[in-house]
Each structure stands twice: as C-alpha cells, then as structure tokens.
Write a protein that holds these residues in place. Structure first.
Motif, PDB file in Angstrom:
ATOM      1  N   SER A 287       3.118  -7.019  -6.613  1.00  0.00           N
ATOM      2  CA  SER A 287       2.204  -7.551  -5.606  1.00  0.00           C
ATOM      3  C   SER A 287       2.931  -7.900  -4.311  1.00  0.00           C
ATOM      4  CB  SER A 287       1.504  -8.804  -6.144  1.00  0.00           C
ATOM      5  OG  SER A 287       2.462  -9.807  -6.471  1.00  0.00           O
ATOM      6  N   LYS A 288       4.259  -7.743  -4.295  1.00  0.00           N
ATOM      7  CA  LYS A 288       5.031  -8.065  -3.099  1.00  0.00           C
ATOM      8  C   LYS A 288       4.710  -7.069  -1.996  1.00  0.00           C
ATOM      9  CE  LYS A 288       8.978 -10.171  -5.466  1.00  0.00           C
ATOM     10  NZ  LYS A 288      10.434 -10.086  -5.724  1.00  0.00           N
ATOM     11  N   ARG A 289       4.502  -7.574  -0.785  1.00  0.00           N
ATOM     12  CA  ARG A 289       4.244  -6.729   0.361  1.00  0.00           C
ATOM     13  C   ARG A 289       5.062  -7.231   1.549  1.00  0.00           C
ATOM     14  NH1 ARG A 289       2.523  -3.829  -2.820  1.00  0.00           N
ATOM     15  NH2 ARG A 289       0.498  -2.788  -2.962  1.00  0.00           N
TER      16      ARG A 289
ATOM     17  N   SER B  77      -2.889  -1.533   3.609  1.00  0.00           N
ATOM     18  CA  SER B  77      -2.554  -1.505   2.184  1.00  0.00           C
ATOM     19  C   SER B  77      -3.784  -1.555   1.288  1.00  0.00           C
ATOM     20  CB  SER B  77      -1.625  -2.680   1.836  1.00  0.00           C
ATOM     21  OG  SER B  77      -0.387  -2.550   2.502  1.00  0.00           O
TER      22      SER B  77
ATOM     23  N   SER C 173       4.132   5.608   5.119  1.00  0.00           N
ATOM     24  CA  SER C 173       4.184   4.934   3.826  1.00  0.00           C
ATOM     25  C   SER C 173       3.192   5.560   2.855  1.00  0.00           C
ATOM     26  CB  SER C 173       3.885   3.441   4.000  1.00  0.00           C
ATOM     27  OG  SER C 173       3.891   2.772   2.756  1.00  0.00           O
TER      28      SER C 173
ATOM     29  N   ARG D 159       8.763  -0.058  -0.374  1.00  0.00           N
ATOM     30  CA  ARG D 159       7.334  -0.108  -0.665  1.00  0.00           C
ATOM     31  C   ARG D 159       6.989   0.870  -1.800  1.00  0.00           C
ATOM     32  NH1 ARG D 159       2.774  -1.063   2.696  1.00  0.00           N
ATOM     33  NH2 ARG D 159       4.008  -2.651   3.776  1.00  0.00           N
TER      34      ARG D 159
ATOM     35  N   LEU E 151       5.563  -0.227  -5.498  1.00  0.00           N
ATOM     36  CA  LEU E 151       4.293   0.312  -5.988  1.00  0.00           C
ATOM     37  C   LEU E 151       4.448   0.916  -7.379  1.00  0.00           C
ATOM     38  CD1 LEU E 151       2.938   1.918  -2.698  1.00  0.00           C
ATOM     39  CD2 LEU E 151       1.846   0.065  -3.985  1.00  0.00           C
TER      40      LEU E 151
ATOM     41  N   ASN F 115       2.517   3.092   9.153  1.00  0.00           N
ATOM     42  CA  ASN F 115       1.766   2.975   7.902  1.00  0.00           C
ATOM     43  C   ASN F 115       1.391   4.334   7.328  1.00  0.00           C
ATOM     44  OD1 ASN F 115       1.120  -0.056   7.362  1.00  0.00           O
ATOM     45  ND2 ASN F 115       0.861   0.199   9.567  1.00  0.00           N
TER      46      ASN F 115
END
Length: 677
Positions: A344-346, A506, A464, A335, A339, A461
């Motif tokens: 745009s991949k999540r 996100s 992250s 991640r 970034l 989260n």
C-alpha cells in the motif's frame, strides 16, 4: 558483525560518539588541503542556510570489524576532516559539544598522525589540557588541515558564535555518512584500491545503492551482482545489454540478446560470469570463497576486452537520448516492485523523494530484507530491459533526431545493432507483417505524445503505468501494446481532464484496460457540461497532443503533412484569433476562448506571431516550415481554413472547427453529446 538493528546512516554526533576507528597502515596519509576542506564547509553552509533543512549525505565510510575497533577501508579523508571540524567547534562551542570527550580516530603504525590528533584535541578542544609537544612530532598535514578549518570558519563567523552555532547545529544533526561494513572474509589489503575516495556529496542514486549494499553486506556475491546491475542500468542513454560482456548478455538476454531469460536473482547470479571461465550452457555455482574485493572488482567491470567480446556500442553511446534520468527511473522501478508485493506504500514519482522512499522500504537488516533487496535488483534489470525495448527514445543519429522504438540485437558474428522492437517472425505470423508495422508506428507516435506532454523527468505517471503493464506480460506484441496505450490515453482524458474532480493517477492506471477505460457515469448524464472543460485554460497540452494523435491516426490531413508529422515539445496553448487584434475586431468571449480557437505552439513560434491575424499567422508559419518542428495537426487544419479567403476565420469557423475536433474526441472516447463549441 553489526547487528540487524545497527544504523548504517549516521549523523556526525552518532559517528564520533560510537566505536573506535583506525586507519590501517596501507592507506595513504591524510592529504586534504584548503580546496577540499573549503569546498566541504561551503557546501554544508549552503545547506545549513536553507529554510527547509535537508540531509546532506557526505559519502560512505567502508569499515571492517576487528576485535575492538573498526578498520577504515574507505573514507579516512572524510572521517579525519570531520574529526578536525568537531575539535575546532568544541574549542569555540564548549557546552554544545560537551558530549565529545575523546577523539575516536587513530592510525596504525603512524605515531605522528596519532600525536597530531591527540595534541589538537587536548590543546584546543580541551583548552590546553595535556602537555605540549614539538611540531616535528606531529603530522604536518593534519595540523595544516586544522589551521585551514580555523581560517575558514573564523573568517566566516569572526566572533559571531550565533552564526557558528547554526553551522554546528546543522553539521551535527543533518550531515550524515553511510557506514557500510564488509564481510569478515574480505581481502582488506586490496579492497581500497577499487573504491572511490572522493569528498563530495554523493548523488542521490549512489546513496541509494550504498544503502542497498549495506543490507546485503554479508553476501559478497550479492554485493557484486548489485554493483554490476546498477552500473549496467544507470547509463540511461545506452541499452542495458551493453553493460555486460557477450557471454553474460547471452546468458541473461538469450543468444541474440533480444529477450529476458533469467527468472529471479539466483538465476541472475548464475548468468553473470563472476568466475571468469564459466560456460553459458553449464554455469557452475558461485565460488563462495571469492573475496569481497574480487567480487566488487568483477562487479565494476563494464568495459569489455577487444576481440570477439568487443562491444560495438561502445563507440556510439550517445546514439539514443532517454526520456527520463536514472534517479527518477528508480522511483518507477520501486513502484513496480511494490505493486508486485501488493504494498500500500505510495511515493511521488519524483527523485526528491528517492532517498526517503528507499530508506522506508529497505531500512532494516536481516535475511528477509536482503531477499527483498535482491528482488528489487532483479526488478531493476528487467524493468530496464523492458524500458529499452518498449519505451520511445530520441535517436540522435537520424536526421533531426526522430523518435525511436527499437530493440538491441546481437548477431552470431559478435556484432550488434538496433532493429524495430516488434518486427519479429513470431509477431509477423500472428498479426501480419503490414499490420504489425502499422501498430508499431502507432505505439511510437502515442508514446512520444505522452512524453512531450509531460517532458520533465519527474512525475511521468504514464511511464509508471507502461512499465507496470509490460512487467506483468509474458509476451508483448504491438497490437496488445497499442490497445493498452490507447486505453491509458483515454483514461487520462476521462479521469483527469474532463471531470470536475480529477482522480488520482494511481486509482486507475494500474487497472486492467476494461476497468481503466470505463466511462464515468457523469459522461452519460451530462456530457456537454463535462466537455466544456476543453475551454480556455482547461485544455492542457496532453489534450491537444491526444487530439493530434487521433487526427494522425484517422488520416484527417494530406499525406505530405502526415508523413512529416512528429510530436515535438510545444507547451504554449494559444489563441489563433488573437485576444488583442491589430484591427480591434476581437471575437466574442465564448468563441475567443473556445476550444475551436485554441491551438498548441512552441514558445518560440508563438513569440514571433504577436497579435497577427489568423491569415497572417498562417502565412508566417508556412514560410518557416523548413526551420521549425512540424506544427500541431489541429493548427494545420485551422491554417487551411484561415487561408481559404479573407475573414474566413470568424465565429462560424471557430464553432465549426471546434465541433469537428470534439467529434473526433467524443467518438474515440465512446461518449455522446451535442458539440456546442
């Protein structure tokens, strides 16, 4: 050399229909027996019976391309067993395996092994076609392997071809092996000595490593560095610095091994002592003639020689316990890496998605993808350094295993130790030593509050967001770090727990602090309604832990309680005044289920209290203090109120306490509203 479009993860059919493979003479004979073969078949059958078909990754096949065949350097036991399985299935399911027309496996200078493969294929897979030969002319171990397969599958399926068909369908479509081709200059006669020849399924993160190695397989130095960094980072219970020798530590992390000095993958290559005698101050360029086997051997070395390079941490690897395991940590690093690319991949922060996520990001070959793999490996090591220094851990050597926020420090004598993360001279000068220590402890408390609120390895989260914020900072001091952590906690409250429609993590946690902590418009228009979400079943574990952090920060209790308080795992949101009291004097619904009557407890503590009154619960818990973790600070305040006099915990006490606690939260969040709890 394989083309950039070549697949590196092959199904069994793709493997057996593709190029020819040969086992070189220096490899040992086929020696899998009943135990290994039965384990393999049982594992595949277990996966085949699952409703949602999952890919079973059998392991790796390391090959070296010759003129008209691939030489097997590692994986011959698996390849031979898979070939025998296919032969057996073809003998039972002729039409389904009509594509399997010839065995694509042979053996160098081993006529008995070659004869055994051909004999089994022609006599069984092709129903007796071909001449029969004497058993003495065949390899006994290969013949025995086929007989073991026959015994196991015949016993499991007997004459039930439908059951065997299901097994075969899964085996051919969902069992995959990772094919990795080594560079042409590889010293193949020594390579297989440094590789693992296990037959079990690889762990997910090992599959990912193999796929990354496959992308950079034309670059021996890159493969060696990938291997070494991976090994240094994969043990989450010791600091990454311990994965390198003293010379490498100084080159990567500075003379005291406290900082991160390398700036990209190229400087990381220079910092790692792949050539043995290079000096820190003048590291020569990498020897491009170093063989792949030598590079892998150097990449595998993590245990240091005795003497000045001896790692004092070797004897205490279990001093710290990480808040996350390595596969899930990789998802966070991915991640962070994406970034940086503004991708745009999540992917969900869950290791169930590990292989899919990495395959989607690094599935192609070519120079551009190889550079991306190198970029990811650099991100992995830097993220691991930041994690080690700035993310809380459980320190097992201290009494009761307290939380720890420490950095690794290397002394000029060669010894090493762990010291507080922020008490450096630079920080002390900028912020004042006393203030800095206070901020450090506050960071530790809030980080541990986050962790115990979300204790599972997956979907952390908050971690992250922390890693991303740390990665973007050139220098981190305790004051700024605490401001970020408190902003993140506020964002969790106002964007996840106090709104009708919680926002996706996100959407807010990678923003700057000002954006992240901006109060949504709904709070200014109807704060009382939104704060009502703190009623029963809306107040989550994080809400209570966040409140406890605020109570600790504002010193709302006596010193002797605050001094001993540490965040611990409490997952049960309970009613202080019980729902079914012994005296049948329950509070009215709104007060019974209101925030003022709710508290956080450990499951074990709650089970011993039953339907006791608040006063009885308080007496029981006070009597057990020495044998249990510190109580929630909110519960401590409730207990103090309940033991002042008989029947003190009535609806007025619930309303008063609830209002006081909401005042603490509202003032910290910067919103207003009447406290009607």
């Amino acid at each position: 050399m394989m083309s950039s479009e070549a697949k590196y993860s092959l199904t069994l059919r793709e493997l057996l229909e593709s190029e020819h493979y040969k086992v070189p003479v220096y490899q040992r004979n086929y020696d899998w027996g009943k135990a290994q073969i039965e384990q393999l078949i049982n594992d595949i059958q277990d996966y085949a019976e699952k409703e949602n078909k999952q890919t079973y990754y059998l392991g790796s096949l390391i090959v070296h391309q010759r003129d008209d065949y691939f030489e097997i350097l590692d994986g011959q036991q698996r390849f031979t067993t898979l070939s025998l399985l296919a032969m057996y299935l073809k003998s039972r399911l002729t039409e389904e395996l009509s594509w399997y027309k010839n065995p694509n496996l042979s053996f160098e200078s081993r006529p008995k092994s070659d004869t055994a493969i051909k004999q089994l294929f022609y006599r069984f897979a092709l129903s007796g076609k071909g001449k029969e030969v004497e058993p003495s002319e065949c390899s006994a171990s290969i013949i025995s392997g086929f007989e073991v397969i026959d015994t196991i599958l015949s016993a499991d399926n007997q004459n039930d071809n439908a059951s065997l068909q299901r097994f075969a369908d899964y085996l051919l479509k969902y069992v995959e092996i990772l094919k990795i081709q080594v560079p042409k200059n590889t010293d193949v006669t020594h390579y297989f000595e440094v590789m693992n020849n296990r037959g079990e399924q690889l762990e997910k993160h090992e599959v990912v490593k193999a796929s990354l190695l496959a992308v950079v397989q034309d670059d021996a130095q890159a493969m060696a560095v990938v291997q070494k960094v991976w090994l240094a980072c994969s043990d989450m219970n010791r600091y990454a610095q311990a994965g390198f020798n003293v010379q490498e530590r100084k080159a990567i992390f500075g003379d005291s091994a406290e900082n991160f000095k390398v700036t990209d993958f190229a400087s990381l290559v220079k910092a790692i002592a792949l050539e043995g005698e290079s000096k820190i101050s003048d590291v020569p360029s990498f020897n491009s003639n170093l063989s792949f086997a030598e590079a892998l051997e150097k990449g595998n070395v993590i245990k240091l020689n005795a003497g000045s390079d001896a790692d004092e941490d070797e004897g205490r690897r279990e001093r710290f316990s990480s808040v996350i395991d390595f596969p899930n940590f990789l998802m966070h690093v991915l991640r962070v890496y994406l970034l940086q690319e503004s991708s745009s991949k999540r992917f969900a922060l869950d290791d169930k998605e590990l292989i899919t996520a990495f395959k989607d990001c690094f599935s192609e070959r070519g120079e551009e993808q190889a550079e991306r793999v190198k970029g990811f490996i650099f991100t992995l090591l830097k993220s691991r350094y930041l994690f080690d220094r700035f993310v809380v851990k459980r320190e097992n050597t201290s009494q009761e295993g307290s939380w720890s926020l420490k950095r690794y420090k290397l002394y000029s004598s060669g010894s090493s130790d762990y010291v507080d993360s922020f008490n450096t001279e630079k920080n002390a000068e900028e912020n004042g030593e006393k203030h800095e220590r206070g901020d450090t402890v506050s960071c530790l408390m809030l980080l541990s509050a986050f962790h115990v609120s979300y204790p599972t390895n997956s979907r952390k989260n908050w971690l992250s967001a922390v890693l991303h914020w740390l990665y973007t900072k050139e220098f981190c001091n305790a004051k700024d770090y605490l401001a970020f952590l408190e902003g993140l906690a506020k964002a969790f409250m106002v964007r996840r727990y106090l709104v009708e429609e919680p926002q996706d993590y996100s959407s807010f946690m990678y923003n700057d602090i000002k954006q992240m902590t901006a109060i949504p418009e709904a709070f200014t228009s109807q704060p009382d309604v939104l704060l009502g979400f703190l009623a029963y079943r809306k107040a989550t574990v994080f809400v209570f832990n966040y409140l406890d952090y605020l109570l600790w920060k504002e010193r709302r209790l006596e010193y002797n309680i605050l001094d001993k308080f540490r965040f611990s795992f409490k997952s049960s949101v309970e009613h202080f005044s019980p729902q079914a009291p012994k005296a049948n004097e329950s509070l009215e619904h709104d007060y019974l289920h209101g925030f003022g009557n709710l508290c956080l407890m450990a499951d074990a503590d709650n089970s011993s209290l039953g339907n006791s009154s608040p006063r009885e619960k308080s007496n029981i818990l006070n009597g057990k203090r020495k044998s249990m973790a510190p109580l929630s600070l909110k519960l401590e305040l409730m207990m103090q109120k309940a033991t002042q006099k008989e029947k003190d915990w009535d609806f007025k006490a619930v309303e008063t306490h609830g209002g006081e606690m909401l005042t603490v939260i509202i003032e910290e969040l910067g919103v207003s509203g009447e406290k009607q709890f």
